[in-house]
Design a protein around this motif. Structure first.
Motif, PDB file in Angstrom:
ATOM      1  N   PHE A   1       0.846  -1.199   0.000  1.00 14.58           N
ATOM      2  CA  PHE A   1       0.000   0.000   0.000  1.00 14.58           C
ATOM      3  C   PHE A   1       0.883   1.252   0.000  1.00 14.58           C
ATOM      4  CE2 PHE A   1      -4.321   1.654   0.918  1.00 14.58           C
ATOM      5  CZ  PHE A   1      -4.003   2.987   1.152  1.00 14.58           C
ATOM      6  N   CYS A   2       1.891   1.259   0.859  1.00  6.10           N
ATOM      7  CA  CYS A   2       2.790   2.414   0.949  1.00  6.10           C
ATOM      8  C   CYS A   2       3.524   2.649  -0.372  1.00  6.10           C
ATOM      9  CB  CYS A   2       3.797   2.203   2.079  1.00  6.10           C
ATOM     10  SG  CYS A   2       4.934   3.579   2.338  1.00  6.10           S
ATOM     11  N   ALA A   3       3.923   1.558  -1.038  1.00  6.51           N
ATOM     12  CA  ALA A   3       4.678   1.668  -2.290  1.00  6.51           C
ATOM     13  C   ALA A   3       3.854   2.288  -3.412  1.00  6.51           C
ATOM     14  CB  ALA A   3       5.184   0.293  -2.721  1.00  6.51           C
ATOM     15  N   LEU A   4       2.529   2.302  -3.269  1.00 12.99           N
ATOM     16  CA  LEU A   4       1.656   2.850  -4.310  1.00 12.99           C
ATOM     17  C   LEU A   4       0.936   4.121  -3.860  1.00 12.99           C
ATOM     18  CD1 LEU A   4       0.065  -0.483  -5.609  1.00 12.99           C
ATOM     19  CD2 LEU A   4       1.869   0.865  -6.703  1.00 12.99           C
ATOM     20  N   GLU A   5       1.237   4.603  -2.648  1.00 14.61           N
ATOM     21  CA  GLU A   5       0.584   5.814  -2.153  1.00 14.61           C
ATOM     22  C   GLU A   5       1.173   7.029  -2.850  1.00 14.61           C
ATOM     23  OE1 GLU A   5      -0.972   9.007  -0.459  1.00 14.61           O
ATOM     24  OE2 GLU A   5       1.179   8.706  -0.134  1.00 14.61           O
ATOM     25  N   TRP A   6       0.337   7.850  -3.464  1.00 15.51           N
ATOM     26  CA  TRP A   6       0.822   8.857  -4.405  1.00 15.51           C
ATOM     27  C   TRP A   6       1.658   9.959  -3.753  1.00 15.51           C
ATOM     28  CZ3 TRP A   6      -0.162  14.116  -4.789  1.00 15.51           C
ATOM     29  CH2 TRP A   6      -1.194  14.636  -3.991  1.00 15.51           C
TER      30      TRP A   6
ATOM     31  N   ALA B   1     -16.961  -4.959  -1.145  1.00 12.72           N
ATOM     32  CA  ALA B   1     -16.982  -3.660  -1.841  1.00 12.72           C
ATOM     33  C   ALA B   1     -15.827  -2.784  -1.378  1.00 12.72           C
ATOM     34  CB  ALA B   1     -18.313  -2.973  -1.597  1.00 12.72           C
ATOM     35  N   TRP B   2     -15.586  -2.783  -0.074  1.00 15.75           N
ATOM     36  CA  TRP B   2     -14.497  -1.993   0.504  1.00 15.75           C
ATOM     37  C   TRP B   2     -13.139  -2.505   0.017  1.00 15.75           C
ATOM     38  CZ3 TRP B   2     -14.959  -0.396   6.351  1.00 15.75           C
ATOM     39  CH2 TRP B   2     -14.031   0.605   6.629  1.00 15.75           C
ATOM     40  N   ALA B   3     -12.987  -3.821  -0.004  1.00 12.55           N
ATOM     41  CA  ALA B   3     -11.721  -4.426  -0.416  1.00 12.55           C
ATOM     42  C   ALA B   3     -11.419  -4.173  -1.889  1.00 12.55           C
ATOM     43  CB  ALA B   3     -11.749  -5.925  -0.139  1.00 12.55           C
ATOM     44  N   ILE B   4     -12.445  -4.103  -2.711  1.00  9.19           N
ATOM     45  CA  ILE B   4     -12.251  -3.847  -4.146  1.00  9.19           C
ATOM     46  C   ILE B   4     -11.972  -2.364  -4.401  1.00  9.19           C
ATOM     47  CG2 ILE B   4     -13.408  -3.827  -6.396  1.00  9.19           C
ATOM     48  CD1 ILE B   4     -14.881  -6.370  -5.519  1.00  9.19           C
TER      49      ILE B   4
ATOM     50  N   PHE C   1      -5.582   7.431  -7.643  1.00  8.31           N
ATOM     51  CA  PHE C   1      -4.826   8.566  -7.112  1.00  8.31           C
ATOM     52  C   PHE C   1      -3.370   8.524  -7.562  1.00  8.31           C
ATOM     53  CE2 PHE C   1      -8.349   9.549  -4.251  1.00  8.31           C
ATOM     54  CZ  PHE C   1      -8.267  10.931  -4.211  1.00  8.31           C
ATOM     55  N   LEU C   2      -2.865   7.342  -7.852  1.00  3.10           N
ATOM     56  CA  LEU C   2      -1.512   7.255  -8.399  1.00  3.10           C
ATOM     57  C   LEU C   2      -1.455   7.952  -9.750  1.00  3.10           C
ATOM     58  CD1 LEU C   2       1.264   5.993  -7.701  1.00  3.10           C
ATOM     59  CD2 LEU C   2       0.601   4.032  -9.090  1.00  3.10           C
TER      60      LEU C   2
ATOM     61  N   PRO D   1      -7.918  -0.769  -3.580  1.00  6.00           N
ATOM     62  CA  PRO D   1      -6.844  -0.747  -4.585  1.00  6.00           C
ATOM     63  C   PRO D   1      -7.200   0.082  -5.817  1.00  6.00           C
ATOM     64  CG  PRO D   1      -7.899  -2.899  -4.530  1.00  6.00           C
ATOM     65  CD  PRO D   1      -8.401  -2.143  -3.348  1.00  6.00           C
ATOM     66  N   ILE D   2      -8.500   0.113  -6.171  1.00  4.74           N
ATOM     67  CA  ILE D   2      -8.911   0.931  -7.320  1.00  4.74           C
ATOM     68  C   ILE D   2      -8.632   2.405  -7.029  1.00  4.74           C
ATOM     69  CG2 ILE D   2     -10.907   1.766  -8.628  1.00  4.74           C
ATOM     70  CD1 ILE D   2     -12.084  -1.035  -8.445  1.00  4.74           C
TER      71      ILE D   2
END
Length: 489
Positions: A123-128, A346-349, A358-359, A352-353
């Protein structure tokens, strides 16, 4: 092999994410840095190697670098002849990868399993915000990594194992180095020292000794250059935004600092963050596990008291995002176990979307930020180099690119390398007197920054960038003014 790949995944994701920002920017224009401050670091680093001086203006040593350790690392490019942009990006991306790894290690130190830690690191590696910081040319990834390293080592009990006195001294040195990246690192150092004293007062003296070693050198260095224990920036920024401190209540100032850090997929982690924090504080070693939460509170609170701003995507608060992630991802997973399956799915999908969305938006924001700096600050600096006589004195609030590219002397209206301006940094009448008394030949600024000063007929517009990108962003263009000198008697 599977475990090795799993350990490498956060590093690879951070690398791909950072390069996606670079490639996107290259498709829209010239590659550079998204902040003028990045050019300040580059100028100090280049001059250190070229002139063997800690000076922004050759021959005039100054304490204008908030992050001397970052500047020293950047200077290696000029020492070895490596392309400075490539080296700067490589450093930022490397520390970003280490940050993603560190978030995973912190998660396990807080009591969660390896699988959860892996998801947290990814998650951190993809946080914009973190990706933006990695290619910003700024010290943010280094500061974030060292703070995470300190927390992880301490919570894991590393300083208290084996040759504990040496390890405690090493811990103090790490915290001392953190202060050499940003002065607010002292807050985390104090927190960990107090926790060390609670567990082992005698061993804490080794911690204090290691930290004092770095801080003494740091303070002596700044005293030698400016007569103050901290860099000029520490005082200049506080003076520049004192009006905000005086006008806004503390809660409003705190919110201004932290709000930008919630812009992204991490907003979905906030309920889980509360669950994660509660679980950490109710588990074994809860007193020490409270330290990341105290750091999460005290860091922005310090800014609320001294520099209550959230501009540039909240860059001053970005180092706190990994703490939010380290508690938010595990807490969210815990929360999902208690919720209806449909809501959980729904939350889990959507998480990542939203993270990837935001990336993409972050890449666009980064390209815009770089484009504005290039077409405003860098273009003005190059125009100065080509159209003004050598030896000209340029008065300006944004010294970064001008200092790097123009080859002219600078009168710094922001107080970083001209600290004498700090007492009247927002008084336009006194700034005019200062500019004239120092014999400045030109003034370079955004007119909206000094509305009264730039309307004075003594300042004659000579050049404006006309940058459409800046106008679309809702700002005005930078203008170069000639200073009309009084006739000599």
């Amino acid at each position: 092999m599977g475990r090795k790949l799993k350990n490498l995944t956060p590093w690879l994701l951070s690398l791909v994410a950072s390069f996606s920002f670079i490639f996107y920017t290259l498709t829209t224009g010239e590659l550079g840095f998204p902040l003028d401050d990045a050019w300040i670091h580059q100028t100090y680093a280049r001059n250190l190697i070229r002139y063997r001086q800690w000076a922004y203006i050759p021959g005039h040593p100054s304490a204008g670098s908030t992050s001397p350790l970052w500047t020293l690392l950047l200077s290696l490019a000029y020492l070895t002849g490596i392309d400075f942009k490539a080296w700067t990006f490589a450093l930022g991306i490397a520390f970003f990868g280490a940050t993603a790894w560190g978030v995973g290690r912190l998660t396990t130190s807080l009591g969660w399993d390896e699988k959860t830690a892996f998801l947290t690191a990814c998650f951190c590696a993809l946080e914009w915000h973190m990706v933006w910081a990695s290619v910003s040319g700024m010290e943010i990834p280094l500061f974030t990594f060292l703070s995470l390293l300190s927390l992880t080592l301490f919570l894991g009990g590393w300083p208290f194992q084996g040759r504990s006195y040496l390890r405690m001294a090493a811990m103090g040195i790490i915290l001392g180095l953190l202060c050499l990246v940003r002065p607010e690192g002292l807050l985390l150092g104090v927190l960990l020292f107090l926790a060390s004293s609670y567990k082992s007062p005698l061993k804490a003296l080794s911690f204090a000794g290691g930290m004092a070693l770095c801080l003494a050198a740091y303070s002596a260095f700044n005293f030698h250059l400016s007569g103050n224990p901290f860099p000029n920036t520490f005082y200049a920024k506080a003076a520049e935004y004192r009006e905000l401190v005086e006008k806004l209540p503390i809660w409003a100032r705190f919110w201004r600092v932290v709000f930008p850090t919630f812009v992204g997929a991490q907003i979905l982690l906030l309920p889980g963050f509360l669950v994660g924090a509660k679980k950490a504080l109710s588990s074994e070693g809860k007193a020490f596990k409270a330290i990341p939460l105290l750091w999460l509170l005290l860091h922005p609170l310090a800014y609320a008291f001294r520099l209550p701003v959230g501009y540039q995507h909240g860059r001053y608060a970005m180092p706190l995002i990994p703490i939010l992630i380290a508690l938010g991802v595990p807490g969210t997973i815990e929360l999902w176990k208690r919720m209806p399956r449909l809501v959980t799915k729904a939350w889990a999908i959507s998480t990542p979307i939203l993270l990837l969305a935001f990336l993409f938006l972050g890449a666009k924001a980064y390209a815009t930020d770089v484009g504005i700096i290039q077409c405003e600050m860098v273009n003005v600096a190059r125009w100065i180099s080509e159209n003004t006589p050598p030896g000209s004195l340029i008065a300006t609030h944004d010294i970064g690119a001008i200092g790097y590219f123009s080859g002219r002397d600078i009168l710094d209206l922001a107080g970083l390398v001209s600290p004498e301006v700090i007492p009247f940094i927002r008084d336009e009448k006194r700034l005019k007197e200062f500019i004239l008394s120092r014999g400045a030949d030109y003034l370079v600024t955004f007119p909206s920054w000094y509305p009264e000063l730039t309307k004075d007929p003594i300042f004659i517009p000579l050049y404006s960038t006309g940058c459409s990108l800046t106008l679309k962003a809702g700002s005005d263009n930078m203008v170069m003014y000639g200073v009309q000198k009084a006739p000599s008697k």
